[in-house]
Design a protein around this motif. Structure first.
Motif, PDB file in Angstrom:
ATOM      1  N   SER A 142      31.612  39.308  46.287  1.00  0.00           N
ATOM      2  CA  SER A 142      30.349  38.604  46.397  1.00  0.00           C
ATOM      3  C   SER A 142      30.557  37.123  46.220  1.00  0.00           C
ATOM      4  CB  SER A 142      29.367  39.123  45.334  1.00  0.00           C
ATOM      5  OG  SER A 142      29.876  38.851  44.044  1.00  0.00           O
ATOM      6  N   ALA A 143      29.593  36.354  46.667  1.00  0.00           N
ATOM      7  CA  ALA A 143      29.701  34.899  46.570  1.00  0.00           C
ATOM      8  C   ALA A 143      29.611  34.441  45.135  1.00  0.00           C
ATOM      9  CB  ALA A 143      28.592  34.244  47.404  1.00  0.00           C
ATOM     10  N   GLU A 144      28.936  35.189  44.261  1.00  0.00           N
ATOM     11  CA  GLU A 144      28.757  34.776  42.883  1.00  0.00           C
ATOM     12  C   GLU A 144      30.052  34.841  42.111  1.00  0.00           C
ATOM     13  OE1 GLU A 144      25.704  37.150  41.283  1.00  0.00           O
ATOM     14  OE2 GLU A 144      24.112  36.320  42.535  1.00  0.00           O
ATOM     15  N   THR A 145      30.898  35.793  42.412  1.00  0.00           N
ATOM     16  CA  THR A 145      32.138  35.967  41.654  1.00  0.00           C
ATOM     17  C   THR A 145      33.331  35.371  42.361  1.00  0.00           C
ATOM     18  OG1 THR A 145      32.479  38.135  42.678  1.00  0.00           O
ATOM     19  CG2 THR A 145      31.272  38.080  40.591  1.00  0.00           C
ATOM     20  N   TYR A 146      33.104  34.639  43.447  1.00  0.00           N
ATOM     21  CA  TYR A 146      34.230  34.070  44.190  1.00  0.00           C
ATOM     22  C   TYR A 146      34.940  33.007  43.368  1.00  0.00           C
ATOM     23  CZ  TYR A 146      36.882  31.463  47.616  1.00  0.00           C
ATOM     24  OH  TYR A 146      37.887  30.830  48.269  1.00  0.00           O
ATOM     25  N   GLN A 147      36.260  33.063  43.368  1.00  0.00           N
ATOM     26  CA  GLN A 147      37.079  32.078  42.679  1.00  0.00           C
ATOM     27  C   GLN A 147      38.229  31.694  43.575  1.00  0.00           C
ATOM     28  OE1 GLN A 147      38.632  33.383  38.976  1.00  0.00           O
ATOM     29  NE2 GLN A 147      39.592  31.432  38.461  1.00  0.00           N
ATOM     30  N   SER A 148      38.450  30.420  43.714  1.00  0.00           N
ATOM     31  CA  SER A 148      39.510  29.951  44.594  1.00  0.00           C
ATOM     32  C   SER A 148      40.861  30.381  44.062  1.00  0.00           C
ATOM     33  CB  SER A 148      39.456  28.423  44.690  1.00  0.00           C
ATOM     34  OG  SER A 148      40.520  27.948  45.484  1.00  0.00           O
ATOM     35  N   PRO A 149      41.713  31.000  44.891  1.00  0.00           N
ATOM     36  CA  PRO A 149      43.036  31.414  44.440  1.00  0.00           C
ATOM     37  C   PRO A 149      43.822  30.214  43.941  1.00  0.00           C
ATOM     38  CG  PRO A 149      42.510  32.382  46.562  1.00  0.00           C
ATOM     39  CD  PRO A 149      41.450  31.383  46.279  1.00  0.00           C
ATOM     40  N   PRO A 150      44.502  30.304  42.798  1.00  0.00           N
ATOM     41  CA  PRO A 150      45.158  29.141  42.220  1.00  0.00           C
ATOM     42  C   PRO A 150      46.360  28.648  42.996  1.00  0.00           C
ATOM     43  CG  PRO A 150      45.617  31.115  40.936  1.00  0.00           C
ATOM     44  CD  PRO A 150      44.588  31.486  41.955  1.00  0.00           C
ATOM     45  N   PHE A 151      46.968  29.471  43.846  1.00  0.00           N
ATOM     46  CA  PHE A 151      48.198  29.078  44.507  1.00  0.00           C
ATOM     47  C   PHE A 151      48.027  28.852  46.003  1.00  0.00           C
ATOM     48  CE2 PHE A 151      50.441  31.752  41.083  1.00  0.00           C
ATOM     49  CZ  PHE A 151      50.197  30.745  40.157  1.00  0.00           C
ATOM     50  N   THR A 152      46.837  28.451  46.430  1.00  0.00           N
ATOM     51  CA  THR A 152      46.621  28.153  47.840  1.00  0.00           C
ATOM     52  C   THR A 152      46.448  26.661  48.019  1.00  0.00           C
ATOM     53  OG1 THR A 152      44.242  28.493  47.588  1.00  0.00           O
ATOM     54  CG2 THR A 152      45.558  30.374  48.343  1.00  0.00           C
ATOM     55  N   GLU A 153      47.012  26.141  49.105  1.00  0.00           N
ATOM     56  CA  GLU A 153      46.922  24.716  49.361  1.00  0.00           C
ATOM     57  C   GLU A 153      45.660  24.405  50.159  1.00  0.00           C
ATOM     58  OE1 GLU A 153      50.390  23.351  51.274  1.00  0.00           O
ATOM     59  OE2 GLU A 153      51.749  23.865  49.648  1.00  0.00           O
ATOM     60  N   THR A 154      45.173  23.188  49.965  1.00  0.00           N
ATOM     61  CA  THR A 154      43.994  22.746  50.691  1.00  0.00           C
ATOM     62  C   THR A 154      44.406  22.300  52.085  1.00  0.00           C
ATOM     63  OG1 THR A 154      43.000  22.021  48.630  1.00  0.00           O
ATOM     64  CG2 THR A 154      42.066  21.141  50.671  1.00  0.00           C
ATOM     65  N   LEU A 155      43.789  22.893  53.128  1.00  0.00           N
ATOM     66  CA  LEU A 155      44.129  22.559  54.507  1.00  0.00           C
ATOM     67  C   LEU A 155      43.243  21.440  55.011  1.00  0.00           C
ATOM     68  CD1 LEU A 155      44.528  26.157  55.966  1.00  0.00           C
ATOM     69  CD2 LEU A 155      46.311  24.632  55.111  1.00  0.00           C
ATOM     70  N   ASP A 195      53.646  23.402  42.030  1.00  0.00           N
ATOM     71  CA  ASP A 195      53.146  22.750  40.818  1.00  0.00           C
ATOM     72  C   ASP A 195      52.063  23.587  40.152  1.00  0.00           C
ATOM     73  OD1 ASP A 195      54.867  20.656  41.222  1.00  0.00           O
ATOM     74  OD2 ASP A 195      53.382  19.374  42.215  1.00  0.00           O
ATOM     75  N   ARG A 196      51.237  24.256  40.963  1.00  0.00           N
ATOM     76  CA  ARG A 196      50.213  25.132  40.384  1.00  0.00           C
ATOM     77  C   ARG A 196      50.849  26.320  39.662  1.00  0.00           C
ATOM     78  NH1 ARG A 196      44.773  25.683  44.040  1.00  0.00           N
ATOM     79  NH2 ARG A 196      44.336  23.455  44.259  1.00  0.00           N
ATOM     80  N   LEU A 215      46.814  36.937  40.253  1.00  0.00           N
ATOM     81  CA  LEU A 215      45.842  36.722  41.320  1.00  0.00           C
ATOM     82  C   LEU A 215      46.353  35.675  42.302  1.00  0.00           C
ATOM     83  CD1 LEU A 215      43.039  37.102  42.599  1.00  0.00           C
ATOM     84  CD2 LEU A 215      42.180  35.350  41.032  1.00  0.00           C
ATOM     85  N   GLY A 216      46.881  34.566  41.776  1.00  0.00           N
ATOM     86  CA  GLY A 216      47.393  33.513  42.639  1.00  0.00           C
ATOM     87  C   GLY A 216      48.584  33.960  43.451  1.00  0.00           C
ATOM     88  N   THR A 217      49.481  34.737  42.854  1.00  0.00           N
ATOM     89  CA  THR A 217      50.652  35.227  43.574  1.00  0.00           C
ATOM     90  C   THR A 217      50.254  36.185  44.686  1.00  0.00           C
ATOM     91  OG1 THR A 217      51.985  35.029  41.564  1.00  0.00           O
ATOM     92  CG2 THR A 217      52.867  36.383  43.333  1.00  0.00           C
ATOM     93  N   ASP A 218      49.345  37.107  44.394  1.00  0.00           N
ATOM     94  CA  ASP A 218      48.911  38.072  45.394  1.00  0.00           C
ATOM     95  C   ASP A 218      48.219  37.378  46.558  1.00  0.00           C
ATOM     96  OD1 ASP A 218      49.929  40.038  43.798  1.00  0.00           O
ATOM     97  OD2 ASP A 218      47.994  40.604  42.916  1.00  0.00           O
ATOM     98  N   GLN A 223      42.377  21.985  40.241  1.00  0.00           N
ATOM     99  CA  GLN A 223      42.011  22.078  41.658  1.00  0.00           C
ATOM    100  C   GLN A 223      42.516  20.878  42.463  1.00  0.00           C
ATOM    101  OE1 GLN A 223      40.817  24.715  43.017  1.00  0.00           O
ATOM    102  NE2 GLN A 223      40.534  25.820  41.098  1.00  0.00           N
ATOM    103  N   GLN A 224      42.859  19.790  41.778  1.00  0.00           N
ATOM    104  CA  GLN A 224      43.353  18.608  42.473  1.00  0.00           C
ATOM    105  C   GLN A 224      44.853  18.674  42.740  1.00  0.00           C
ATOM    106  OE1 GLN A 224      42.129  15.173  40.235  1.00  0.00           O
ATOM    107  NE2 GLN A 224      39.981  15.792  40.171  1.00  0.00           N
ATOM    108  N   ILE A 225      45.529  19.677  42.184  1.00  0.00           N
ATOM    109  CA  ILE A 225      46.964  19.838  42.426  1.00  0.00           C
ATOM    110  C   ILE A 225      47.143  20.507  43.780  1.00  0.00           C
ATOM    111  CG2 ILE A 225      49.118  20.843  41.569  1.00  0.00           C
ATOM    112  CD1 ILE A 225      47.906  20.888  38.794  1.00  0.00           C
ATOM    113  N   SER A 226      47.733  19.797  44.720  1.00  0.00           N
ATOM    114  CA  SER A 226      47.847  20.311  46.094  1.00  0.00           C
ATOM    115  C   SER A 226      49.078  21.192  46.286  1.00  0.00           C
ATOM    116  CB  SER A 226      47.902  19.143  47.085  1.00  0.00           C
ATOM    117  OG  SER A 226      48.987  18.280  46.784  1.00  0.00           O
TER     118      SER A 226
END
Length: 211
Positions: free
Chosen positions: A184-197, A80-81, A153-156, A73-76
């Motif tokens: 739902s909020a319980e199953t939410y997972q941050s997409p692996p290929f999105t940058e932190t804004l 690289d992700r 998932l990350g590509t999509d 998650q620290q890879i911006s």
């Protein structure tokens, strides 16, 4: 989830069992008069060496990718992700193949082994090495499928964000499509290929209000 954590640690445990069994109990004497230690798998040194090598590679590979996952998650950078996920996918597929070869190799040599007094003492360890080589195939294939799902998932999600959101900057934020697994909020997972804004972009100033 608990299943994902268990799947991540099982390859390490299995690799320890395989190379630990071979190193500790799969080198035996031909007879009581001969002090030379021979590989229990049909006296084929290559079989023991291969099992030990694959077990060590799998063990340290698990540690490396566990550390990468902790800092993922620290890879911006999106690139690289993607490289990290593709490396995980390639390594898992490669280890699946190596364990398949190890299982076939050890099982074949064990069938050709002549049972002697020395061999019978290490027979349980040899069977354990063969059995856990087979279990390792299943776990590494599972890790490869997990990495593939993560990559898709990350590509999509990255394409969805760059193509649709950028095309209509004034449009409201659309909800997640049905069946995406993030309803739902319980199953939410941050997409692996999105940058932190950045929440506070540089150069932006609030408008002044005059009374």
């Amino acid at each position: 989830t608990a299943a994902s954590c268990a799947l991540s640690f099982l390859p390490q445990i299995f690799s320890i069992v395989v190379f630990g069994s071979i190193v500790n109990e799969c080198y035996v004497n031909r007879d009581s008069q001969d002090p030379e230690l021979l590989c229990i798998f049909n006296q084929n040194e290559s079989a023991c060496s291969y099992g030990i090598a694959v077990g060590i590679i799998a063990f340290f590979g698990c540690i490396f990718f566990f550390v990468v996952d902790l800092h993922f998650q620290q890879i911006s950078s999106v690139k690289d992700r993607k490289r990290a996920v593709l490396l995980d996918l390639g390594f898992a597929g490669f280890l699946s193949f190596l364990w398949f070869v190890a299982f076939c190799f050890l099982a074949n040599q064990w069938q050709r082994t002549t049972m002697t007094k020395g061999v019978s003492q290490g027979a349980d360890a040899a069977r354990a090495a063969i059995a856990f080589s087979f279990f390792s195939i299943i776990t590494w294939v599972g890790l490869a499928l997990k990495a593939l799902q993560r990559y898709r998932l990350g590509t999509d999600m990255s394409l969805f964000a760059t193509e649709q959101f950028a095309a209509e900057p004034g449009a409201p934020y659309p909800g997640y499509p049905a069946g995406s697994g993030v309803e739902s909020a319980e199953t939410y997972q941050s997409p692996p290929f999105t940058e932190t804004l950045d929440a506070n972009p540089k150069g932006y100033q609030l408008p002044l209000l005059f009374c």
